[in-house]
Design a protein around this motif. Structure first.
Motif, PDB file in Angstrom:
ATOM      1  N   LYS A  22      27.463  -1.566  26.315  1.00 28.61           N
ATOM      2  CA  LYS A  22      27.209  -0.252  26.897  1.00 28.61           C
ATOM      3  C   LYS A  22      26.397   0.600  25.919  1.00 28.61           C
ATOM      4  CE  LYS A  22      30.307  -1.613  29.972  1.00 28.61           C
ATOM      5  NZ  LYS A  22      29.943  -2.079  31.320  1.00 28.61           N
ATOM      6  N   MET A  23      25.571   1.487  26.475  1.00 30.68           N
ATOM      7  CA  MET A  23      24.816   2.405  25.635  1.00 30.68           C
ATOM      8  C   MET A  23      24.725   3.757  26.330  1.00 30.68           C
ATOM      9  SD  MET A  23      20.991   2.123  23.900  1.00 30.68           S
ATOM     10  CE  MET A  23      21.311   0.514  23.186  1.00 30.68           C
ATOM     11  N   PRO A  79      30.419   4.383  30.509  1.00 36.80           N
ATOM     12  CA  PRO A  79      29.801   5.670  30.170  1.00 36.80           C
ATOM     13  C   PRO A  79      28.523   5.935  30.961  1.00 36.80           C
ATOM     14  CG  PRO A  79      30.368   4.418  28.195  1.00 36.80           C
ATOM     15  CD  PRO A  79      30.527   3.486  29.351  1.00 36.80           C
ATOM     16  N   LYS A  80      28.277   7.199  31.235  1.00 42.46           N
ATOM     17  CA  LYS A  80      27.045   7.618  31.895  1.00 42.46           C
ATOM     18  C   LYS A  80      25.874   7.499  30.904  1.00 42.46           C
ATOM     19  CE  LYS A  80      28.614  11.718  32.735  1.00 42.46           C
ATOM     20  NZ  LYS A  80      28.710  13.126  33.221  1.00 42.46           N
ATOM     21  N   PRO A  81      24.650   7.585  31.404  1.00 37.67           N
ATOM     22  CA  PRO A  81      23.500   7.518  30.488  1.00 37.67           C
ATOM     23  C   PRO A  81      23.415   8.714  29.537  1.00 37.67           C
ATOM     24  CG  PRO A  81      22.809   6.986  32.726  1.00 37.67           C
ATOM     25  CD  PRO A  81      24.214   7.514  32.817  1.00 37.67           C
ATOM     26  N   HIS A  82      23.801   9.898  30.021  1.00 38.10           N
ATOM     27  CA  HIS A  82      23.578  11.115  29.234  1.00 38.10           C
ATOM     28  C   HIS A  82      24.813  12.021  29.244  1.00 38.10           C
ATOM     29  CE1 HIS A  82      19.265  10.150  29.345  1.00 38.10           C
ATOM     30  NE2 HIS A  82      19.401   9.970  30.640  1.00 38.10           N
ATOM     31  N   VAL A 119      32.811  12.246  21.508  1.00 39.52           N
ATOM     32  CA  VAL A 119      32.603  10.842  21.163  1.00 39.52           C
ATOM     33  C   VAL A 119      33.837  10.018  21.513  1.00 39.52           C
ATOM     34  CG1 VAL A 119      32.378   9.237  19.213  1.00 39.52           C
ATOM     35  CG2 VAL A 119      30.848  11.211  19.390  1.00 39.52           C
ATOM     36  N   LEU A 120      35.015  10.522  21.187  1.00 32.82           N
ATOM     37  CA  LEU A 120      36.251   9.800  21.516  1.00 32.82           C
ATOM     38  C   LEU A 120      36.389   9.612  23.023  1.00 32.82           C
ATOM     39  CD1 LEU A 120      38.945   8.529  20.688  1.00 32.82           C
ATOM     40  CD2 LEU A 120      39.970  10.819  20.800  1.00 32.82           C
ATOM     41  N   LYS A 121      36.056  10.636  23.776  1.00 37.88           N
ATOM     42  CA  LYS A 121      36.143  10.543  25.232  1.00 37.88           C
ATOM     43  C   LYS A 121      35.211   9.461  25.774  1.00 37.88           C
ATOM     44  CE  LYS A 121      35.990  13.380  29.423  1.00 37.88           C
ATOM     45  NZ  LYS A 121      35.775  14.749  29.980  1.00 37.88           N
ATOM     46  N   VAL A 122      33.996   9.381  25.208  1.00 46.39           N
ATOM     47  CA  VAL A 122      33.041   8.356  25.643  1.00 46.39           C
ATOM     48  C   VAL A 122      33.543   6.965  25.269  1.00 46.39           C
ATOM     49  CG1 VAL A 122      30.722   7.424  25.272  1.00 46.39           C
ATOM     50  CG2 VAL A 122      31.041   9.875  25.641  1.00 46.39           C
ATOM     51  N   ILE A 123      34.086   6.819  24.063  1.00 48.64           N
ATOM     52  CA  ILE A 123      34.616   5.521  23.630  1.00 48.64           C
ATOM     53  C   ILE A 123      35.706   5.042  24.586  1.00 48.64           C
ATOM     54  CG2 ILE A 123      35.947   4.346  21.815  1.00 48.64           C
ATOM     55  CD1 ILE A 123      34.433   6.041  19.756  1.00 48.64           C
ATOM     56  N   ASN A 124      36.497   5.977  25.084  1.00 52.72           N
ATOM     57  CA  ASN A 124      37.603   5.623  25.976  1.00 52.72           C
ATOM     58  C   ASN A 124      37.190   5.545  27.450  1.00 52.72           C
ATOM     59  OD1 ASN A 124      39.502   5.403  23.918  1.00 52.72           O
ATOM     60  ND2 ASN A 124      39.999   7.583  23.974  1.00 52.72           N
ATOM     61  N   THR A 125      35.903   5.721  27.739  1.00 55.36           N
ATOM     62  CA  THR A 125      35.388   5.634  29.103  1.00 55.36           C
ATOM     63  C   THR A 125      34.913   4.211  29.379  1.00 55.36           C
ATOM     64  OG1 THR A 125      34.681   7.955  29.083  1.00 55.36           O
ATOM     65  CG2 THR A 125      33.660   6.505  30.720  1.00 55.36           C
TER      66      THR A 125
END
Length: 267
Positions: free
Chosen positions: A166-167, A231-234, A222-228
């Motif tokens: 994922k990116m 993740p969305k593109p932006h 950042v933590l929220k994205v790691i736990n998603t």
């Protein structure tokens, strides 16, 4: 097993805040600096890495994988500010900024992708900027380098979908960090036709950073994205009006938005 995280530019500012927060949450964190010997009291490991030098990138990634057996999350945070009238910024400084803000993240991503493909998993977070969504006066080079990274991520996401890698981008607004001190500032020349507007804009930019948001907001994002899971593109993180400015750019006619920016910067 605890996730292993690599943060480029993790010795100060946003990178340091992210590293300390993730360490407290139980992640195994490695930050990087060109001069790690200066950060012996860091709450997480700081390794030597220069995003412009591929050999240091390979060495750091090899060191982490040898010790941990994996690398789950890359946070491309290392970056450099640059200000000035585009006409007056030396070409060497323009190229140096892109080397750090654009080609640097590409170098780190390329070095890490074989390991993430081997794992069949991984997350790459590129720290961009809300400035990358618009061409800002006297920050045009910075806007361009961060905007280029935003678009690169969109392409990378589609190319990596088959490997479970994922990116995403996280674009911060103005945060209370030392970024202004580390910027390249094109000098205010006495005989420059840009002296007055550039000088006024420079004062405004520095004031925005000094009164910026708490960097821990980025750490929590950042933590929220790691736990998603997907993740969305932006993602955008910052003051409401900074994030809303992106919405306005989408809906307003170009010339109206341009006048709004010029009024904001008193041009």
């Amino acid at each position: 097993m605890n996730k292993v995280v690599l943060i480029t530019g993790g010795s100060s500012g946003i990178g340091k805040s992210i590293g300390e927060f993730l360490t407290e949450k139980g992640f195994i964190v490695y930050g990087t600096s060109r001069n790690p010997e200066r950060y012996t009291e860091s709450k997480f490991s700081i390794l030597q890495l220069d995003v412009k030098k591929m050999e240091t990138i390979q060495q750091t990634i090899t060191t982490i994988i040898k010790k941990e057996g994996k690398l789950d999350v890359l946070i491309n945070n290392a970056g450099a500010g640059i200000t000035g009238a585009i006409e007056e910024i030396p070409e060497s400084e323009i190229k140096a900024n892109f080397d750090t803000n654009f080609f640097g993240p590409i170098n780190v991503i390329k070095a890490l992708l074989p390991q993430m493909r081997k794992q069949q998993s991984g997350l790459i977070i590129n720290i961009t900027s809300i400035a990358g969504y618009m061409g800002l006066p006297y920050r045009g080079i910075y806007s361009a380098s961060k905007g280029a990274l935003e678009l690169l991520t969109e392409a990378f996401r589609m190319e990596l979908k088959d490997f479970n890698i994922k990116m995403t981008n996280i674009a911060p607004g103005d945060f209370a960090t030392n970024i202004a001190a580390g910027r390249y500032h094109a000098p205010l020349l006495e005989n420059s036709p840009y002296k007055k507007p550039y000088g006024n804009t420079l004062e405004l930019m520095n004031a925005h950073v000094d009164s910026g948001s708490d960097p821990n907001l980025m750490a929590r994002a950042v933590l929220k994205v790691i736990n998603t899971k997907n993740p969305k593109p932006h993602y955008k993180v910052g003051a409401f009006m900074q994030k809303f400015s992106i919405v306005l750019k989408r809906v307003l006619p170009d010339t109206v938005y341009e006048k709004m920016l010029m009024k904001h910067y008193k041009l």
